[in-house]
Design a protein around this motif. Structure first.
Motif, PDB file in Angstrom:
ATOM      1  N   ILE A   1     107.652  67.240  89.126  1.00  0.00           N
ATOM      2  CA  ILE A   1     108.274  66.187  88.321  1.00  0.00           C
ATOM      3  C   ILE A   1     107.941  64.825  88.910  1.00  0.00           C
ATOM      4  O   ILE A   1     108.048  64.607  90.116  1.00  0.00           O
ATOM      5  N   GLU A   2     107.579  63.905  88.048  1.00  0.00           N
ATOM      6  CA  GLU A   2     107.176  62.576  88.490  1.00  0.00           C
ATOM      7  C   GLU A   2     108.397  61.696  88.726  1.00  0.00           C
ATOM      8  O   GLU A   2     109.316  61.654  87.911  1.00  0.00           O
ATOM      9  N   PRO A   3     108.428  60.994  89.873  1.00  0.00           N
ATOM     10  CA  PRO A   3     109.558  60.090  90.128  1.00  0.00           C
ATOM     11  C   PRO A   3     109.684  59.034  89.041  1.00  0.00           C
ATOM     12  O   PRO A   3     108.703  58.581  88.473  1.00  0.00           O
ATOM     13  N   LYS A   4     110.926  58.637  88.759  1.00  0.00           N
ATOM     14  CA  LYS A   4     111.153  57.665  87.698  1.00  0.00           C
ATOM     15  C   LYS A   4     110.484  56.322  87.977  1.00  0.00           C
ATOM     16  O   LYS A   4     110.170  55.584  87.072  1.00  0.00           O
ATOM     17  N   GLY A   5     110.281  56.016  89.260  1.00  0.00           N
ATOM     18  CA  GLY A   5     109.678  54.731  89.592  1.00  0.00           C
ATOM     19  C   GLY A   5     108.214  54.636  89.226  1.00  0.00           C
ATOM     20  O   GLY A   5     107.652  53.544  89.194  1.00  0.00           O
ATOM     21  N   ASP A   6     107.572  55.780  88.951  1.00  0.00           N
ATOM     22  CA  ASP A   6     106.154  55.775  88.630  1.00  0.00           C
ATOM     23  C   ASP A   6     105.963  55.507  87.139  1.00  0.00           C
ATOM     24  O   ASP A   6     105.550  56.374  86.382  1.00  0.00           O
ATOM     25  N   ALA A   7     106.298  54.294  86.729  1.00  0.00           N
ATOM     26  CA  ALA A   7     106.230  53.948  85.313  1.00  0.00           C
ATOM     27  C   ALA A   7     105.459  52.643  85.128  1.00  0.00           C
ATOM     28  O   ALA A   7     105.413  51.794  86.011  1.00  0.00           O
ATOM     29  N   ALA A   8     104.820  52.536  83.969  1.00  0.00           N
ATOM     30  CA  ALA A   8     104.109  51.307  83.610  1.00  0.00           C
ATOM     31  C   ALA A   8     103.978  51.290  82.098  1.00  0.00           C
ATOM     32  O   ALA A   8     104.180  52.301  81.432  1.00  0.00           O
ATOM     33  N   THR A   9     103.633  50.135  81.557  1.00  0.00           N
ATOM     34  CA  THR A   9     103.423  50.089  80.120  1.00  0.00           C
ATOM     35  C   THR A   9     102.069  50.712  79.789  1.00  0.00           C
ATOM     36  O   THR A   9     101.152  50.741  80.621  1.00  0.00           O
ATOM     37  N   LEU A  10     101.942  51.189  78.572  1.00  0.00           N
ATOM     38  CA  LEU A  10     100.698  51.816  78.129  1.00  0.00           C
ATOM     39  C   LEU A  10      99.529  50.851  78.262  1.00  0.00           C
ATOM     40  O   LEU A  10      98.469  51.204  78.807  1.00  0.00           O
ATOM     41  N   LEU A  11      99.695  49.627  77.782  1.00  0.00           N
ATOM     42  CA  LEU A  11      98.634  48.634  77.857  1.00  0.00           C
ATOM     43  C   LEU A  11      98.284  48.300  79.303  1.00  0.00           C
ATOM     44  O   LEU A  11      97.111  48.188  79.667  1.00  0.00           O
ATOM     45  N   GLU A  12      99.282  48.171  80.142  1.00  0.00           N
ATOM     46  CA  GLU A  12      99.070  47.857  81.554  1.00  0.00           C
ATOM     47  C   GLU A  12      98.246  48.951  82.233  1.00  0.00           C
ATOM     48  O   GLU A  12      97.302  48.666  82.982  1.00  0.00           O
ATOM     49  N   MET A  13      98.606  50.198  81.967  1.00  0.00           N
ATOM     50  CA  MET A  13      97.902  51.323  82.558  1.00  0.00           C
ATOM     51  C   MET A  13      96.449  51.359  82.110  1.00  0.00           C
ATOM     52  O   MET A  13      95.530  51.523  82.923  1.00  0.00           O
TER      53      MET A  13
ATOM     54  N   VAL B   1      98.002  50.272  67.523  1.00  0.00           N
ATOM     55  CA  VAL B   1      99.311  50.898  67.709  1.00  0.00           C
ATOM     56  C   VAL B   1     100.397  49.847  67.488  1.00  0.00           C
ATOM     57  O   VAL B   1     100.166  48.649  67.664  1.00  0.00           O
ATOM     58  N   LYS B   2     101.570  50.307  67.138  1.00  0.00           N
ATOM     59  CA  LYS B   2     102.667  49.373  66.863  1.00  0.00           C
ATOM     60  C   LYS B   2     103.191  48.727  68.132  1.00  0.00           C
ATOM     61  O   LYS B   2     103.556  47.558  68.150  1.00  0.00           O
ATOM     62  N   GLU B   3     103.236  49.523  69.229  1.00  0.00           N
ATOM     63  CA  GLU B   3     103.839  49.008  70.459  1.00  0.00           C
ATOM     64  C   GLU B   3     103.091  49.525  71.677  1.00  0.00           C
ATOM     65  O   GLU B   3     103.269  50.653  72.111  1.00  0.00           O
ATOM     66  N   LEU B   4     102.203  48.672  72.214  1.00  0.00           N
ATOM     67  CA  LEU B   4     101.456  49.043  73.411  1.00  0.00           C
ATOM     68  C   LEU B   4     102.278  48.846  74.678  1.00  0.00           C
ATOM     69  O   LEU B   4     101.925  49.335  75.736  1.00  0.00           O
ATOM     70  N   ASN B   5     103.376  48.116  74.594  1.00  0.00           N
ATOM     71  CA  ASN B   5     104.164  47.817  75.783  1.00  0.00           C
ATOM     72  C   ASN B   5     105.264  48.835  76.049  1.00  0.00           C
ATOM     73  O   ASN B   5     106.172  48.588  76.820  1.00  0.00           O
ATOM     74  N   VAL B   6     105.174  49.982  75.372  1.00  0.00           N
ATOM     75  CA  VAL B   6     106.138  51.037  75.647  1.00  0.00           C
ATOM     76  C   VAL B   6     105.879  51.580  77.058  1.00  0.00           C
ATOM     77  O   VAL B   6     104.745  51.690  77.503  1.00  0.00           O
ATOM     78  N   THR B   7     106.946  51.894  77.777  1.00  0.00           N
ATOM     79  CA  THR B   7     106.817  52.372  79.146  1.00  0.00           C
ATOM     80  C   THR B   7     106.573  53.874  79.161  1.00  0.00           C
ATOM     81  O   THR B   7     107.243  54.637  78.478  1.00  0.00           O
TER      82      THR B   7
ATOM     83  N   LYS C   1     104.716  61.082  72.373  1.00  0.00           N
ATOM     84  CA  LYS C   1     105.563  59.906  72.519  1.00  0.00           C
ATOM     85  C   LYS C   1     106.892  60.232  73.199  1.00  0.00           C
ATOM     86  O   LYS C   1     107.497  59.370  73.822  1.00  0.00           O
ATOM     87  N   ASN C   2     107.329  61.482  73.095  1.00  0.00           N
ATOM     88  CA  ASN C   2     108.601  61.814  73.737  1.00  0.00           C
ATOM     89  C   ASN C   2     108.482  61.937  75.246  1.00  0.00           C
ATOM     90  O   ASN C   2     109.458  62.205  75.939  1.00  0.00           O
ATOM     91  N   ASN C   3     107.267  61.712  75.801  1.00  0.00           N
ATOM     92  CA  ASN C   3     107.100  61.653  77.245  1.00  0.00           C
ATOM     93  C   ASN C   3     107.193  60.234  77.775  1.00  0.00           C
ATOM     94  O   ASN C   3     107.016  59.995  78.962  1.00  0.00           O
ATOM     95  N   GLN C   4     107.411  59.286  76.908  1.00  0.00           N
ATOM     96  CA  GLN C   4     107.641  57.920  77.358  1.00  0.00           C
ATOM     97  C   GLN C   4     109.073  57.824  77.896  1.00  0.00           C
ATOM     98  O   GLN C   4     109.862  58.737  77.784  1.00  0.00           O
ATOM     99  N   LEU C   5     109.396  56.706  78.512  1.00  0.00           N
ATOM    100  CA  LEU C   5     110.716  56.547  79.113  1.00  0.00           C
ATOM    101  C   LEU C   5     111.710  55.896  78.167  1.00  0.00           C
ATOM    102  O   LEU C   5     112.807  55.524  78.566  1.00  0.00           O
ATOM    103  N   ASN C   6     111.260  55.749  76.893  1.00  0.00           N
ATOM    104  CA  ASN C   6     112.146  55.165  75.880  1.00  0.00           C
ATOM    105  C   ASN C   6     112.635  53.767  76.257  1.00  0.00           C
ATOM    106  O   ASN C   6     113.765  53.384  75.989  1.00  0.00           O
ATOM    107  N   LEU C   7     111.743  53.040  76.905  1.00  0.00           N
ATOM    108  CA  LEU C   7     112.075  51.658  77.282  1.00  0.00           C
ATOM    109  C   LEU C   7     110.969  50.767  76.739  1.00  0.00           C
ATOM    110  O   LEU C   7     109.795  51.096  76.836  1.00  0.00           O
ATOM    111  N   ILE C   8     111.330  49.646  76.190  1.00  0.00           N
ATOM    112  CA  ILE C   8     110.341  48.668  75.730  1.00  0.00           C
ATOM    113  C   ILE C   8     110.393  47.466  76.638  1.00  0.00           C
ATOM    114  O   ILE C   8     111.443  46.860  76.843  1.00  0.00           O
ATOM    115  N   ILE C   9     109.245  47.155  77.219  1.00  0.00           N
ATOM    116  CA  ILE C   9     109.194  46.019  78.154  1.00  0.00           C
ATOM    117  C   ILE C   9     108.931  44.724  77.374  1.00  0.00           C
ATOM    118  O   ILE C   9     108.026  44.688  76.559  1.00  0.00           O
TER     119      ILE C   9
END
Length: 242
Positions: free
Chosen positions: A84-96, A118-124, A234-242
């Protein structure tokens, strides 16, 4: 068979698996390092006045030991994909995506074009797992390219359930006869003596995608080249919009 028996078998299998991982990571890696060190010591003891063929053989020995260690590291990485990946290992799709492209374009012969719809590239997202797969596809396109100027085309689209990322190159492509083997562990289209690769990257990427309920596929580009596509739920995203 009872549920208790199934559970006992599962526990026994997990214990056997853990023991295998320990053997690979400790009991085998240590003697390999020792072989490499002893080879270096013998070279030093021989001094400068040594036959070139002997030095070449020492170099070949160290190369093979290094390759074997890389292969074992790849096996360990493959075995730990489910971690399982730690929660801190997150970034936006565009950033990655842009970070991976920047790393790949350090090679000045590489030109990467990015298109997205895509509608939202900044999804985490769970960054490390997706980054591992995406950068592997970029690196694969570069490493197996046969031209001095390497063009790579990255396209990002989405469906209701998936982010779909395509990595296309204008390299030699993969002959049809071996396409069903490219996701096998340690398989390489080119000889491992020609390219410094273990042939594990695509196998690890496939397991990551399967673990995340996603998918990775290959198809031939027209008229030349390769296209690798990853579908990331998409359900593997963190459901956060930066």
């Amino acid at each position: 068979m009872s549920e208790d028996k199934y559970f006992e078998d599962f526990v026994a299998l997990k214990k056997e698996y853990d023991e295998f991982i320990y053997i690979v990571s400790h009991d085998l890696k240590s003697p390999m390092r020792a072989i490499s060190n002893i080879t270096n010591w013998i070279e030093e003891d021989l001094g400068d006045n040594v036959n070139k063929d002997i030095l070449d053989n020492f170099g070949l020995l160290k190369n093979r030991v290094g390759r074997l260690e890389k292969m074992m590291n790849a096996l360990l990485e493959l075995s730990r994909v489910n971690k399982i990946e730690p929660k801190g290992d997150a970034a936006t799709l565009l950033e990655m995506i842009k970070e991976c492209i920047a790393m790949a374009e350090v090679n000045t012969s590489v030109k990467i074009k990015l298109d997205y719809n895509v509608k939202e590239l900044n999804v985490t997202i769970l960054a490390k797992k997706m980054q591992k797969v995406f950068f592997e596809l970029l690196d694969n396109a570069i490493q197996f390219h046969d031209k001095e100027k390497k063009n790579i085309f990255v396209t990002v689209n989405e469906t209701d359930r998936m982010y779909e990322i395509s990595v296309q190159d204008d390299g030699p492509g993969i002959v049809e006869e071996v396409r069903d083997k490219i996701f096998n562990i340690f398989y390489t289209v080119s000889s491992k003596d020609d390219l410094d690769t273990t042939g594990a990257g695509l196998a690890i990427s496939k397991k990551i995608m399967e673990t995340m309920a996603g998918k990775i596929t290959y198809e031939a580009a027209s008229p030349i080249g390769s296209i690798f596509k990853i579908s990331w739920p998409k359900n593997n995203q963190l459901n956060l919009i930066i």
